[in-house]
Design a protein around this motif. Sequence first.
Motif, mmCIF file in Angstrom:
data_model
loop_
_atom_site.group_PDB
_atom_site.id
_atom_site.type_symbol
_atom_site.label_atom_id
_atom_site.label_comp_id
_atom_site.label_asym_id
_atom_site.label_seq_id
_atom_site.Cartn_x
_atom_site.Cartn_y
_atom_site.Cartn_z
ATOM 1 N N GLY A 169 2.982 -33.891 -28.893
ATOM 2 C CA GLY A 169 2.186 -33.344 -27.793
ATOM 3 C C GLY A 169 2.572 -33.878 -26.432
ATOM 4 O O GLY A 169 1.761 -33.877 -25.516
ATOM 5 N N GLY A 170 3.798 -34.357 -26.300
ATOM 6 C CA GLY A 170 4.242 -34.921 -25.032
ATOM 7 C C GLY A 170 3.851 -36.374 -24.847
ATOM 8 O O GLY A 170 3.949 -36.921 -23.745
ATOM 9 N N ALA A 171 3.438 -37.036 -25.923
ATOM 10 C CA ALA A 171 3.029 -38.441 -25.826
ATOM 11 C C ALA A 171 4.209 -39.341 -25.506
ATOM 12 O O ALA A 171 5.314 -39.144 -26.022
ATOM 13 C CB ALA A 171 2.374 -38.901 -27.126
ATOM 14 N N ARG A 172 3.958 -40.309 -24.672
ATOM 15 C CA ARG A 172 4.897 -41.411 -24.468
ATOM 16 C C ARG A 172 4.490 -42.480 -25.465
ATOM 17 O O ARG A 172 3.321 -42.851 -25.525
ATOM 18 C CB ARG A 172 4.811 -41.915 -23.026
ATOM 19 N N MET B 290 2.805 -53.663 -18.542
ATOM 20 C CA MET B 290 2.687 -54.929 -17.830
ATOM 21 C C MET B 290 1.864 -55.945 -18.628
ATOM 22 O O MET B 290 2.250 -57.100 -18.769
ATOM 23 C CB MET B 290 2.038 -54.710 -16.462
ATOM 24 N N LEU B 291 0.745 -55.506 -19.184
ATOM 25 C CA LEU B 291 -0.160 -56.428 -19.870
ATOM 26 C C LEU B 291 0.293 -56.818 -21.270
ATOM 27 O O LEU B 291 0.018 -57.920 -21.732
ATOM 28 C CB LEU B 291 -1.562 -55.811 -19.959
ATOM 29 N N GLN B 292 0.982 -55.917 -21.964
ATOM 30 C CA GLN B 292 1.347 -56.163 -23.360
ATOM 31 C C GLN B 292 2.839 -56.380 -23.577
ATOM 32 O O GLN B 292 3.282 -56.528 -24.711
ATOM 33 C CB GLN B 292 0.871 -54.990 -24.229
ATOM 34 N N ASN B 293 3.619 -56.330 -22.510
ATOM 35 C CA ASN B 293 5.064 -56.529 -22.588
ATOM 36 C C ASN B 293 5.722 -55.555 -23.575
ATOM 37 O O ASN B 293 6.458 -55.956 -24.476
ATOM 38 C CB ASN B 293 5.403 -57.977 -22.940
ATOM 39 N N VAL B 294 5.403 -54.263 -23.405
ATOM 40 C CA VAL B 294 6.003 -53.198 -24.211
ATOM 41 C C VAL B 294 6.629 -52.183 -23.268
ATOM 42 O O VAL B 294 6.411 -52.230 -22.053
ATOM 43 C CB VAL B 294 4.959 -52.493 -25.113
ATOM 44 N N VAL C 121 -1.589 -40.457 -17.556
ATOM 45 C CA VAL C 121 -0.656 -41.039 -18.517
ATOM 46 C C VAL C 121 0.179 -42.153 -17.890
ATOM 47 O O VAL C 121 0.309 -43.241 -18.463
ATOM 48 C CB VAL C 121 0.259 -39.947 -19.120
ATOM 49 N N ASP C 122 0.747 -41.908 -16.728
ATOM 50 C CA ASP C 122 1.642 -42.894 -16.117
ATOM 51 C C ASP C 122 0.934 -44.211 -15.813
ATOM 52 O O ASP C 122 1.487 -45.288 -16.073
ATOM 53 C CB ASP C 122 2.282 -42.328 -14.846
ATOM 54 N N SER C 123 -0.291 -44.151 -15.304
ATOM 55 C CA SER C 123 -1.021 -45.387 -14.995
ATOM 56 C C SER C 123 -1.375 -46.168 -16.253
ATOM 57 O O SER C 123 -1.260 -47.396 -16.281
ATOM 58 C CB SER C 123 -2.297 -45.080 -14.207
ATOM 59 N N ALA D 298 -1.332 -36.522 -22.121
ATOM 60 C CA ALA D 298 -2.328 -35.755 -21.373
ATOM 61 C C ALA D 298 -3.020 -34.778 -22.323
ATOM 62 O O ALA D 298 -2.491 -34.454 -23.386
ATOM 63 C CB ALA D 298 -1.638 -34.994 -20.242
ATOM 64 N N PRO D 299 -4.203 -34.292 -21.957
ATOM 65 C CA PRO D 299 -4.853 -33.262 -22.773
ATOM 66 C C PRO D 299 -3.926 -32.055 -22.949
ATOM 67 O O PRO D 299 -3.185 -31.693 -22.033
ATOM 68 C CB PRO D 299 -6.092 -32.895 -21.955
ATOM 69 N N LEU D 300 -3.998 -31.430 -24.121
ATOM 70 C CA LEU D 300 -3.149 -30.289 -24.423
ATOM 71 C C LEU D 300 -3.723 -28.967 -23.907
ATOM 72 O O LEU D 300 -3.012 -27.977 -23.815
ATOM 73 C CB LEU D 300 -2.905 -30.190 -25.931
#
Length: 114
Positions: free
Chosen positions: A36-39, A22-26, A13-15, A53-55
Amino acid sequence: MKLHYLEIVTHDVDSVCSAYEMLQNVRFSNPDEMLGGARTTMLSDGSSVGVRAPLHEKETPVTRPYWHVEDIEKAIAEVERDGAEVALPPLDIPGKGKFAIFILGAVEQGFWQG
């Protein structure tokens, strides 16, 4: 046809979040337990992207679009008539809307109402 939410399930998830930032400026949020813990991050068109991550150990990495619909029950019934397998029937997430997951043509996707 409007994309409401793009869900990315990954073991790293972090990568993935760092690369998109970095690529999309978000900027991605802290994990949202209701998703589900999504960022997540909002895009300029009002849609959002969530990376989580997978649940459970059997859930594999996937990129799953959720299409915005006005009537999720009707939309699920229509794709089911067209041969889709309903993997998860409509489910309410308080404060976020309803979502469902289906598989059609070997592709996982979903609907989102709300």
